[in-house]
Scaffold this motif. Structure first.
Motif, PDB file in Angstrom:
ATOM      1  N   TRP A 196      16.684  44.661  43.816  1.00 22.88           N
ATOM      2  CA  TRP A 196      17.186  43.279  43.858  1.00 22.88           C
ATOM      3  C   TRP A 196      18.692  43.196  44.079  1.00 22.88           C
ATOM      4  CZ3 TRP A 196      13.677  39.850  44.707  1.00 22.88           C
ATOM      5  CH2 TRP A 196      12.359  40.084  44.269  1.00 22.88           C
ATOM      6  N   ARG A 205      12.784  39.398  53.659  1.00 19.04           N
ATOM      7  CA  ARG A 205      12.517  38.998  52.279  1.00 19.04           C
ATOM      8  C   ARG A 205      11.434  39.898  51.696  1.00 19.04           C
ATOM      9  NH1 ARG A 205      11.667  32.571  52.748  1.00 19.04           N
ATOM     10  NH2 ARG A 205      10.834  33.134  54.792  1.00 19.04           N
ATOM     11  N   ARG A 207       7.864  40.476  49.449  1.00 17.44           N
ATOM     12  CA  ARG A 207       6.607  39.862  49.049  1.00 17.44           C
ATOM     13  C   ARG A 207       5.936  40.817  48.067  1.00 17.44           C
ATOM     14  NH1 ARG A 207       4.154  39.035  53.850  1.00 17.44           N
ATOM     15  NH2 ARG A 207       4.683  36.833  54.051  1.00 17.44           N
ATOM     16  N   ASP A 208       5.432  40.250  46.968  1.00 19.52           N
ATOM     17  CA  ASP A 208       4.742  41.066  45.973  1.00 19.52           C
ATOM     18  C   ASP A 208       3.328  41.338  46.477  1.00 19.52           C
ATOM     19  OD1 ASP A 208       3.451  42.104  43.683  1.00 19.52           O
ATOM     20  OD2 ASP A 208       4.922  41.114  42.406  1.00 19.52           O
ATOM     21  N   ASP A 211       0.556  39.387  44.763  1.00 18.62           N
ATOM     22  CA  ASP A 211       0.579  37.923  44.702  1.00 18.62           C
ATOM     23  C   ASP A 211      -0.458  37.340  45.656  1.00 18.62           C
ATOM     24  OD1 ASP A 211       1.168  35.258  44.445  1.00 18.62           O
ATOM     25  OD2 ASP A 211       3.073  35.353  45.540  1.00 18.62           O
ATOM     26  N   HIS A 215       3.713  34.724  48.429  1.00 14.87           N
ATOM     27  CA  HIS A 215       4.972  33.984  48.443  1.00 14.87           C
ATOM     28  C   HIS A 215       6.110  34.904  48.879  1.00 14.87           C
ATOM     29  CE1 HIS A 215       7.808  30.866  47.049  1.00 14.87           C
ATOM     30  NE2 HIS A 215       8.540  31.877  46.618  1.00 14.87           N
ATOM     31  N   ILE A 217       9.938  36.034  48.847  1.00  7.51           N
ATOM     32  CA  ILE A 217      10.980  35.951  47.828  1.00  7.51           C
ATOM     33  C   ILE A 217      12.305  36.404  48.431  1.00  7.51           C
ATOM     34  CG2 ILE A 217      11.581  36.535  45.449  1.00  7.51           C
ATOM     35  CD1 ILE A 217       8.727  37.734  45.198  1.00  7.51           C
ATOM     36  N   ASP A 218      13.320  35.565  48.327  1.00  2.00           N
ATOM     37  CA  ASP A 218      14.647  35.959  48.793  1.00  2.00           C
ATOM     38  C   ASP A 218      15.174  37.111  47.940  1.00  2.00           C
ATOM     39  OD1 ASP A 218      14.707  33.982  50.747  1.00  2.00           O
ATOM     40  OD2 ASP A 218      15.609  32.507  49.388  1.00  2.00           O
ATOM     41  N   PRO A 223      15.719  36.649  41.148  1.00  2.00           N
ATOM     42  CA  PRO A 223      14.642  36.297  42.081  1.00  2.00           C
ATOM     43  C   PRO A 223      13.785  35.141  41.595  1.00  2.00           C
ATOM     44  CG  PRO A 223      14.111  38.305  40.882  1.00  2.00           C
ATOM     45  CD  PRO A 223      15.534  37.983  40.559  1.00  2.00           C
ATOM     46  N   HIS A 224      13.188  34.432  42.546  1.00  2.00           N
ATOM     47  CA  HIS A 224      12.301  33.319  42.214  1.00  2.00           C
ATOM     48  C   HIS A 224      11.156  33.832  41.348  1.00  2.00           C
ATOM     49  CE1 HIS A 224       9.379  30.076  42.679  1.00  2.00           C
ATOM     50  NE2 HIS A 224      10.380  29.310  43.114  1.00  2.00           N
ATOM     51  N   TYR A 257       8.834  42.899  40.211  1.00  2.00           N
ATOM     52  CA  TYR A 257       9.853  42.402  39.289  1.00  2.00           C
ATOM     53  C   TYR A 257      10.307  43.455  38.284  1.00  2.00           C
ATOM     54  CZ  TYR A 257       8.967  37.736  41.125  1.00  2.00           C
ATOM     55  OH  TYR A 257       8.862  36.652  41.945  1.00  2.00           O
ATOM     56  N   ASP A 261      12.923  40.359  33.879  1.00  2.00           N
ATOM     57  CA  ASP A 261      12.426  39.096  34.436  1.00  2.00           C
ATOM     58  C   ASP A 261      11.268  38.540  33.613  1.00  2.00           C
ATOM     59  OD1 ASP A 261      14.201  39.136  36.653  1.00  2.00           O
ATOM     60  OD2 ASP A 261      12.897  40.582  37.654  1.00  2.00           O
TER      61      ASP A 261
END
Length: 293
Positions: A196, A205, A207-208, A211, A215, A217-218, A223-224, A257, A261
């Motif tokens: 990060w 970007r 992506r998990d 998920d 989504h 993620i920047d 992180p979002h 993450y 977080d």
């Protein structure tokens, strides 16, 4: 741009790994597989990091192994760079899948600190799990593995106590996958911090992979939290309840993450009544049990 992200992640991880490994042991080995990919740019970046460890190398042996289809041009290129003159480089051609285990054995990589970097994203076919698992001969051992879009990273988990992965995406289509496997919880946490902290590159970007909503993620130090929130709730739906410590471990190994977080997300979920906690008040310590209402 994805190549730049991978290269920065490798360089930053090497900058942390090499001095710690040299402090721990008298012999240390770095294995760079698929070394002829990207015209050897990643191999050169790694070599420059290793060459900077001169203060730690006195009385110790730091070796770099280059393995790939034809790594002679790469090794010759490195040999012409004056600041790399003191670096101990061994080159083995013949294909990473065929020669990686052989090269490790020849270098005496058993039971010495070992880091492997295998960028197979542009390879004609992904490496076999057995090829990647050969790196576990090191003690401790870890690997950064880049794979083409659509390849299953879960095939590479066996043999590694700690494993995580991230998708490097530029849009809705599947992106390259970067997996990190290690035997050290501290090293896993360090990799997540590095993940990060890299510079943002236009259009790239994360992506998990876990998920379901995919989504994007920047890249950010904060992180979002949306994908993590969804994955924690889905995980609790499967297991019923878990301690904060267990959820932190889950985030480290099963999501993109960091453990830190999780605390932020759990506070939000608990305050909104989306999850329960026992005991209901006080600090959100590791032994607090989180469940669904």
């Amino acid at each position: 741009m994805i190549a730049s992200v991978k290269r920065e992640l490798l360089v930053r991880h090497l900058e942390a790994w090499a001095p710690a490994a040299l402090h721990r042991a008298r012999r240390v080995i770095y294995m760079h597989g698929f070394a002829d990919a990207d015209q050897g740019a990643s191999a050169e970046a790694a070599a420059r990091v290793l060459a900077e460890q001169s203060d730690f190398v006195r009385g110790r042996e730091l070796s770099m192994l280059l393995v790939g289809d034809d790594v002679k041009p790469v090794s010759e290129r490195l040999a012409k760079i004056p600041e790399l003159a003191a670096l101990n480089v061994h080159a083995v051609s013949g294909g990473t899948g065929e020669m990686l285990a052989v090269a490790l054995t020849a270098a005496g990589a058993q039971r010495v600190p070992l880091l492997g970097y295998l960028d197979a994203a542009s390879a004609s076919e992904p490496p076999s799990p057995a090829t990647v698992r050969a790196l576990t001969a090191g003690k401790p051992a870890e690997v950064l593995l880049a794979l083409a879009p659509g390849v299953s990273v879960d095939d590479y988990r066996e043999g590694w106590p700690l494993f995580t992965a991230v998708e490097l995406a530029t849009g809705d289509e599947p992106g390259e996958l970067l997996a990190f496997a290690t035997m050290s919880g501290k090293s896993l946490e360090g990799f997540k911090e590095t993940l990060w902290a890299v510079d943002e590159f236009a259009g790239v970007r994360y992506r998990d992979p876990g998920d379901p909503e995919r989504h994007l993620i920047d890249i950010s130090l904060s992180p979002h939290p949306g994908p993590l929130r969804r994955e924690i709730l889905a995980h609790l739906g499967r297991v019923g309840s878990a301690t904060v410590t267990e959820l932190r471990t889950f985030a480290l190994t099963e999501t993109v993450y960091r453990a830190a977080d999780v605390t932020r997300v759990l506070h939000t979920l608990a305050d909104s009544g989306t999850v329960t906690r026992q005991p209901p008040g006080g600090r959100l310590g590791g032994d607090v049990v989180i469940g669904l209402p």
